[in-house]
Structure formats: C-alpha cells, structure tokens
Design a protein around this motif. Structure first.
Motif, PDB file in Angstrom:
ATOM      1  N   LEU A   1       0.833  -1.141   0.114  1.00  0.00           N
ATOM      2  CA  LEU A   1       0.143   0.078   0.050  1.00  0.00           C
ATOM      3  C   LEU A   1       0.868   1.273  -0.066  1.00  0.00           C
ATOM      4  CD1 LEU A   1      -2.796  -1.066   2.690  1.00  0.00           C
ATOM      5  CD2 LEU A   1      -2.832  -1.277   0.101  1.00  0.00           C
ATOM      6  N   GLY A   2       1.716   1.165   0.816  1.00  0.00           N
ATOM      7  CA  GLY A   2       2.905   2.425   1.020  1.00  0.00           C
ATOM      8  C   GLY A   2       3.626   2.878  -0.017  1.00  0.00           C
ATOM      9  N   LEU A   3       3.877   1.794  -1.187  1.00  0.00           N
ATOM     10  CA  LEU A   3       4.783   2.122  -2.161  1.00  0.00           C
ATOM     11  C   LEU A   3       4.234   2.210  -3.497  1.00  0.00           C
ATOM     12  CD1 LEU A   3       8.070  -0.127  -1.104  1.00  0.00           C
ATOM     13  CD2 LEU A   3       7.530   2.539  -0.736  1.00  0.00           C
ATOM     14  N   GLN A   4       2.866   2.267  -3.395  1.00  0.00           N
ATOM     15  CA  GLN A   4       2.117   2.008  -4.782  1.00  0.00           C
ATOM     16  C   GLN A   4       2.335   3.186  -5.642  1.00  0.00           C
ATOM     17  OE1 GLN A   4      -2.343   1.479  -3.822  1.00  0.00           O
ATOM     18  NE2 GLN A   4      -1.939  -0.678  -3.955  1.00  0.00           N
ATOM     19  N   ALA A   5       2.390   4.407  -5.080  1.00  0.00           N
ATOM     20  CA  ALA A   5       2.706   5.742  -5.653  1.00  0.00           C
ATOM     21  C   ALA A   5       4.137   5.752  -6.062  1.00  0.00           C
ATOM     22  CB  ALA A   5       2.176   6.910  -5.071  1.00  0.00           C
ATOM     23  N   VAL A   6       5.106   5.130  -5.903  1.00  0.00           N
ATOM     24  CA  VAL A   6       6.459   5.262  -6.181  1.00  0.00           C
ATOM     25  C   VAL A   6       6.860   4.655  -7.411  1.00  0.00           C
ATOM     26  CG1 VAL A   6       9.004   4.725  -5.502  1.00  0.00           C
ATOM     27  CG2 VAL A   6       7.036   5.400  -3.449  1.00  0.00           C
ATOM     28  N   PRO A   7       7.289   5.348  -8.522  1.00  0.00           N
ATOM     29  CA  PRO A   7       7.632   4.748  -9.635  1.00  0.00           C
ATOM     30  C   PRO A   7       8.690   3.812  -9.546  1.00  0.00           C
ATOM     31  CG  PRO A   7       8.280   6.986  -9.553  1.00  0.00           C
ATOM     32  CD  PRO A   7       7.411   6.697  -8.450  1.00  0.00           C
ATOM     33  N   ALA A   8       8.693   2.731 -10.043  1.00  0.00           N
ATOM     34  CA  ALA A   8       9.675   1.788 -10.149  1.00  0.00           C
ATOM     35  C   ALA A   8      10.085   1.055 -11.356  1.00  0.00           C
ATOM     36  CB  ALA A   8       9.247   0.578  -9.048  1.00  0.00           C
ATOM     37  N   GLN A   9      11.122   0.813 -11.403  1.00  0.00           N
ATOM     38  CA  GLN A   9      11.818   0.165 -12.736  1.00  0.00           C
ATOM     39  C   GLN A   9      11.344  -1.334 -12.678  1.00  0.00           C
ATOM     40  OE1 GLN A   9      15.906   1.247 -12.465  1.00  0.00           O
ATOM     41  NE2 GLN A   9      16.494  -0.749 -11.513  1.00  0.00           N
ATOM     42  N   ALA A  10      11.516  -1.950 -13.694  1.00  0.00           N
ATOM     43  CA  ALA A  10      11.077  -3.205 -13.545  1.00  0.00           C
ATOM     44  C   ALA A  10      12.226  -4.235 -12.850  1.00  0.00           C
ATOM     45  CB  ALA A  10      10.951  -3.954 -14.947  1.00  0.00           C
TER      46      ALA A  10
ATOM     47  N   ALA B   1      10.630  -4.505  -4.626  1.00  0.00           N
ATOM     48  CA  ALA B   1      10.644  -3.066  -4.408  1.00  0.00           C
ATOM     49  C   ALA B   1      11.945  -3.067  -4.072  1.00  0.00           C
ATOM     50  CB  ALA B   1       9.806  -2.788  -3.214  1.00  0.00           C
ATOM     51  N   GLY B   2      12.674  -3.683  -3.408  1.00  0.00           N
ATOM     52  CA  GLY B   2      14.156  -3.266  -3.061  1.00  0.00           C
ATOM     53  C   GLY B   2      15.122  -3.247  -4.413  1.00  0.00           C
ATOM     54  N   VAL B   3      14.903  -4.364  -5.125  1.00  0.00           N
ATOM     55  CA  VAL B   3      15.541  -4.239  -6.494  1.00  0.00           C
ATOM     56  C   VAL B   3      15.334  -2.887  -7.325  1.00  0.00           C
ATOM     57  CG1 VAL B   3      15.970  -5.359  -8.902  1.00  0.00           C
ATOM     58  CG2 VAL B   3      15.979  -6.847  -6.702  1.00  0.00           C
ATOM     59  N   ALA B   4      14.069  -2.685  -7.318  1.00  0.00           N
ATOM     60  CA  ALA B   4      13.662  -1.451  -8.234  1.00  0.00           C
ATOM     61  C   ALA B   4      14.069  -0.113  -7.593  1.00  0.00           C
ATOM     62  CB  ALA B   4      12.172  -1.347  -8.269  1.00  0.00           C
ATOM     63  N   LEU B   5      14.049  -0.034  -6.301  1.00  0.00           N
ATOM     64  CA  LEU B   5      14.181   1.408  -5.521  1.00  0.00           C
ATOM     65  C   LEU B   5      15.525   1.396  -4.974  1.00  0.00           C
ATOM     66  CD1 LEU B   5      10.586   1.585  -3.647  1.00  0.00           C
ATOM     67  CD2 LEU B   5      11.633   2.729  -5.850  1.00  0.00           C
TER      68      LEU B   5
ATOM     69  N   THR C   1      22.570  -0.607  -4.036  1.00  0.00           N
ATOM     70  CA  THR C   1      23.340   0.168  -2.973  1.00  0.00           C
ATOM     71  C   THR C   1      23.130  -0.443  -1.628  1.00  0.00           C
ATOM     72  OG1 THR C   1      21.131   1.601  -2.826  1.00  0.00           O
ATOM     73  CG2 THR C   1      22.612   2.271  -4.292  1.00  0.00           C
ATOM     74  N   VAL C   2      22.244  -1.229  -1.321  1.00  0.00           N
ATOM     75  CA  VAL C   2      22.113  -1.874  -0.035  1.00  0.00           C
ATOM     76  C   VAL C   2      22.014  -3.554  -0.427  1.00  0.00           C
ATOM     77  CG1 VAL C   2      20.586  -2.341   1.875  1.00  0.00           C
ATOM     78  CG2 VAL C   2      20.859  -0.235   0.896  1.00  0.00           C
ATOM     79  N   PRO C   3      22.812  -4.164   0.413  1.00  0.00           N
ATOM     80  CA  PRO C   3      22.747  -5.762   0.427  1.00  0.00           C
ATOM     81  C   PRO C   3      21.288  -6.300   0.519  1.00  0.00           C
ATOM     82  CG  PRO C   3      24.279  -5.190   1.929  1.00  0.00           C
ATOM     83  CD  PRO C   3      23.681  -3.908   1.678  1.00  0.00           C
ATOM     84  N   SER C   4      20.837  -7.297  -0.534  1.00  0.00           N
ATOM     85  CA  SER C   4      19.451  -7.650  -0.595  1.00  0.00           C
ATOM     86  C   SER C   4      18.851  -8.080   0.640  1.00  0.00           C
ATOM     87  CB  SER C   4      19.125  -8.726  -1.591  1.00  0.00           C
ATOM     88  OG  SER C   4      20.360  -9.656  -1.588  1.00  0.00           O
ATOM     89  N   ASP C   5      19.908  -8.599   1.414  1.00  0.00           N
ATOM     90  CA  ASP C   5      19.385  -9.004   2.712  1.00  0.00           C
ATOM     91  C   ASP C   5      18.790  -8.112   3.712  1.00  0.00           C
ATOM     92  OD1 ASP C   5      20.689 -11.839   2.404  1.00  0.00           O
ATOM     93  OD2 ASP C   5      22.515 -11.144   3.113  1.00  0.00           O
TER      94      ASP C   5
ATOM     95  N   ALA D   1      14.521   4.295   4.159  1.00  0.00           N
ATOM     96  CA  ALA D   1      14.649   5.160   2.945  1.00  0.00           C
ATOM     97  C   ALA D   1      13.333   5.853   2.568  1.00  0.00           C
ATOM     98  CB  ALA D   1      14.939   4.404   1.658  1.00  0.00           C
ATOM     99  N   MET D   2      12.288   5.164   3.172  1.00  0.00           N
ATOM    100  CA  MET D   2      10.810   6.279   2.880  1.00  0.00           C
ATOM    101  C   MET D   2      10.455   7.221   3.838  1.00  0.00           C
ATOM    102  SD  MET D   2      10.066   5.127  -0.276  1.00  0.00           S
ATOM    103  CE  MET D   2      11.706   5.179  -0.872  1.00  0.00           C
ATOM    104  N   GLY D   3      11.563   7.094   4.991  1.00  0.00           N
ATOM    105  CA  GLY D   3      11.107   8.001   6.220  1.00  0.00           C
ATOM    106  C   GLY D   3      10.245   7.378   7.336  1.00  0.00           C
ATOM    107  N   HIS D   4      10.121   6.086   7.028  1.00  0.00           N
ATOM    108  CA  HIS D   4       9.186   5.359   8.124  1.00  0.00           C
ATOM    109  C   HIS D   4      10.072   4.564   9.143  1.00  0.00           C
ATOM    110  CE1 HIS D   4       5.405   5.868   5.696  1.00  0.00           C
ATOM    111  NE2 HIS D   4       6.124   5.581   4.755  1.00  0.00           N
TER     112      HIS D   4
END
Length: 421
Positions: free
Chosen positions: A212-221, A286-290, A294-298, A307-310
């Motif tokens: 729900l919280g990341l629906q409005a965030v544009p994300a690459q495939a 979401a992690g791969v896209a955003l 830059t951050v380990p997938s773990d 990153a979203m301020g939560h």
C-alpha cells in the motif's frame, strides 16, 4: 536513521518482555492450558529465524520464488508426515529422550559413543546457523543506525562479538535455571510462541507497507530471476529441518506434551509459514527497483522503510528480526548445551572426575555450570565462524549450508525410528 541509543533501548525492552513472558509462564502453570495446542503450534515457528526476515528476501530477489523452497518442504512435511512426527514424539517419551542424540543412541543400542558423534555433527552443523543470526543482527543494526554493515573490523571492534556475548548471557538466564532436562519447559514454549506472533506481525506490517505505501512510487522493472537448479534439494532440506535441526527437534518433539497437539500444528504451522512468507517477493521486487545494489538484498526489509522515512516501521522490523534470531539462538544453544553436557562431559562427571567435593552425589550445580559454559563456548565459536567464513556469504547461503550439514543425521534418525522394537 535512528540513534544507537534508541535502537539499543528498544532491543533491551523487547528482550525483557520476552524474558518476562517465560518467567510468568513458569510461575503460573495453568496459563493458556486450555489453548496449549495453539501455543505449541506457534512455538514451532522458532524455525523462522532471522534468515526468514532477511535471507528469504535475497532468495526471492535472485530467483523470483514466491515461497522459499525450504518453507515448501516444511509445509509438505507437516501436512503429509503427521504419523512420522507423532511416532517421534512417542519414541522420545518412551525413551525419556531430551535431544536428537538421545533418541538415536537409545534406539540404536544405547551406545554413548554414537550419542557423542551425533552431538559433534549437530554442533558442526548448527554453528554456521547461529553465526547467521549474529551476522543478521549486526547487519540490521548497522542498516537501521547508519553504521557499518560489513566485516573487516578488528575483533574487539566487531559488533558481532558483543551481540554474541549478549545473546549468550540471555540464553544462560533464559534456559539454564534448573538442572532437570526431562521436565517440560512451559516458559520456553510460551515465550517462543509469543515471539512468533511478534515477528509475524512485523513481517506482515512490512508487507502492508510495500503493497500500500509504495504504490505511488515509480519503480523500474525488477531484474529477471537468475536461472537456478537445486529447487527440489532445498525442498527436501526444508522437510528434513523439521526434525533434524536440534532446536526444532527440541520444540517439536521434546516439548510436545500431547500427540493431539500435532493435529493442530498440522494446519496451523503451514498456515503460519505461508503468511510470514507472503511479503518476501514484494519486498524483493521493491528493493531491486528502488535500492538496487546500494544496499545488500539481505537488508531490503529494513532499508526500504528507512529510505521512505518510516523509521518506526524500520525499528519494528528490526525488533522482529532480533526476536527471530534470539528465539533460535536461545533454543539451539540450550539444546546443544544439553547434548554436550549429557554426552561429552556427564559420563566423566558421574564417574566422579569433576565432583564438587569427594563423595558428593548431587551434581546439579556442576551440570548447570557445564551447560552455561557450553552456551558461551558455542556462541564464541559461532562468532569466530562469522568472522572467518561469513563475511563473503549471503545469509541465504549460510542457512542452506547449515541445513545441508545437519541433513547427514537424517539416515541415522530414520533407521532409529523405523528399527523394529
């Protein structure tokens, strides 16, 4: 990012709640007695360690698996192998077994050397898995506070060392308050059920945030899943883990008070695994896209809300991962310390080699000392392993390595169970 003091205070407060839950259950034996089958089912989710919070997200990012294959194996086992699990519980009760080493040795000639060898295999197999918990807690702490998450620091500056010592102290206080290993530890089971609920809620909160919280965030495939083999072996390892992992054997077999509880666990535990695994693939995408590389997938589970301020959600997720790691460490070190004490040192103790005073027959204090020493030694071994070998391995790889090592016990246990009486 959150301050170190805030994170440490929150972690200490949560561990105090967990410890208080165990004490309360021990002092009030009738608590939740009518619903103990549900408590037992939830306690089985000690299987969901920090690897569930972090390593399964890596697997999903690599291969696009909506359900980790080890979870699939566990689900298939509990749905189809009810009779086998019930027989394990029955045999353990008949032989008064307090560990997998006890059961194998009792059923195969009561050979103390066999029990000692099984204990050795269990230690060698489980130390990497405990190291995984240390690495996960250290990495997650660095992620949420903005500190380093990689290794390469001097030993005395390694946060994993202090995590190991803190967890050892917690495990000693949590699991070695009495010498008898044959009694059911109601406090331990209820505390594991409580932490299972907590980490499930934390994981589902992450799922809601992503859905729900990341629906409005544009994300690459997201990147295409890598071609991978070995799915079936991982499913098999997941099924075997339900009774060969010493901590899973302890909770699922030794602490089972009634075979009827397994009937409830037959559907409740698989449902739990499905629910806690639901957010992993969305988190990975979401992690791969955003975040990408830059951050380990773990660490996607923590880095995304941060990153979203939560920050509150990130702290909640951190406590969920800490809870998952602590539950596994407490039960596994308790199980291993019982095996080490009973099958490596107790024979000499009973012969008088380490009697407290000449002619003294009460060795309860010495047994507790051995177990506490064993817990500290296991944690230090796990820390050493995390420094020597863990720095170059993803959490998912360390978990698979541990499962594979412990799977070598499966033939001996199967023969012990199906051997004619």
């Amino acid at each position: 990012m959150l301050g170190t003091g805030v994170v440490v205070a929150a972690a200490v407060a949560w561990l105090a709640v967990l410890f208080g839950t165990a004490i309360y259950a021990e002092r009030h034996p009738g608590v939740l007695a009518r619903h103990w089958r549900h408590v037992y089912s939830l306690s089985l989710a000690v299987h969901c360690t920090s690897w569930t919070f972090y390593g399964t997200v890596t697997q999903a990012a690599r291969y696009g698996w909506p359900l980790p294959p080890t979870f699939l194996g566990a689900i298939v086992f509990y749905v189809l192998a009810f009779a086998f699990m019930a027989k394990l519980v029955r045999l353990a009760r008949q032989g008064n077994a307090t560990s997998i080493a006890d059961l194998i040795a009792t059923r195969l000639g009561k050979d103390p050397w066999l029990a000692a060898v099984v204990t050795l295999v269990a230690v060698l197999g489980l130390v990497p898995y405990i190291a995984l918990q240390l690495k996960a807690v250290t990495m997650s702490f660095g992620t949420i506070t903005g500190g380093p998450i990689a290794g390469g620091v001097p030993a005395l500056q390694d946060g994993a060392l202090y995590v190991a010592l803190a967890m050892a102290a917690f495990a000693v206080a949590f699991g070695t308050r009495r010498a008898s290993a044959a009694e059911h530890n109601r406090g331990l089971v209820l505390a594991m059920a409580f932490e299972s609920v907590f980490k499930l809620v934390a994981m589902l909160a992450l799922g809601v945030f992503v859905w729900l919280g990341l629906q409005a965030v544009p994300a690459q495939a997201p990147v295409a899943p890598e071609p991978v083999g070995g799915f079936v072996p991982l499913v098999l390892l997941g099924a075997l883990a339900m009774f060969i992992l010493p901590h899973q054997f302890h909770v699922g077999v030794v602490e089972c008070r009634d075979e009827a509880d397994i009937r409830t666990a037959r559907w409740q535990f698989p449902l739990y695994l499905v629910l806690i695994a639901l957010p992993t693939l969305p988190l990975a995408h979401a992690g791969v896209a955003l975040l990408g590389d830059t951050v380990p997938s773990d660490m996607y589970a923590l880095a995304l809300p941060a990153a979203m301020g939560h920050d509150g959600l990130a702290l909640f997720a951190f406590l969920g991962g800490l809870s998952a790691a602590t539950g596994m460490v407490v039960v596994s070190t308790l199980a291993l310390s019982l095996m080490i004490g009973n099958h490596w040192f107790a024979p000499g103790l009973l012969r008088g080699a380490w009697a407290l005073r000449p002619g003294e027959d009460d060795h309860r204090g010495a047994l507790l000392t051995l177990r506490r020493t064993g817990i500290v030694a296991i944690m230090l071994l796990a820390w050493a392993y995390s420094r020597l070998a863990g720095g170059s391995e993803a959490l998912a790889d360390m978990g698979a390595l541990s499962f594979s090592a412990l799977a070598t016990l499966a033939p001996a246990l199967a023969f012990a169970v199906w051997r004619p009486s």
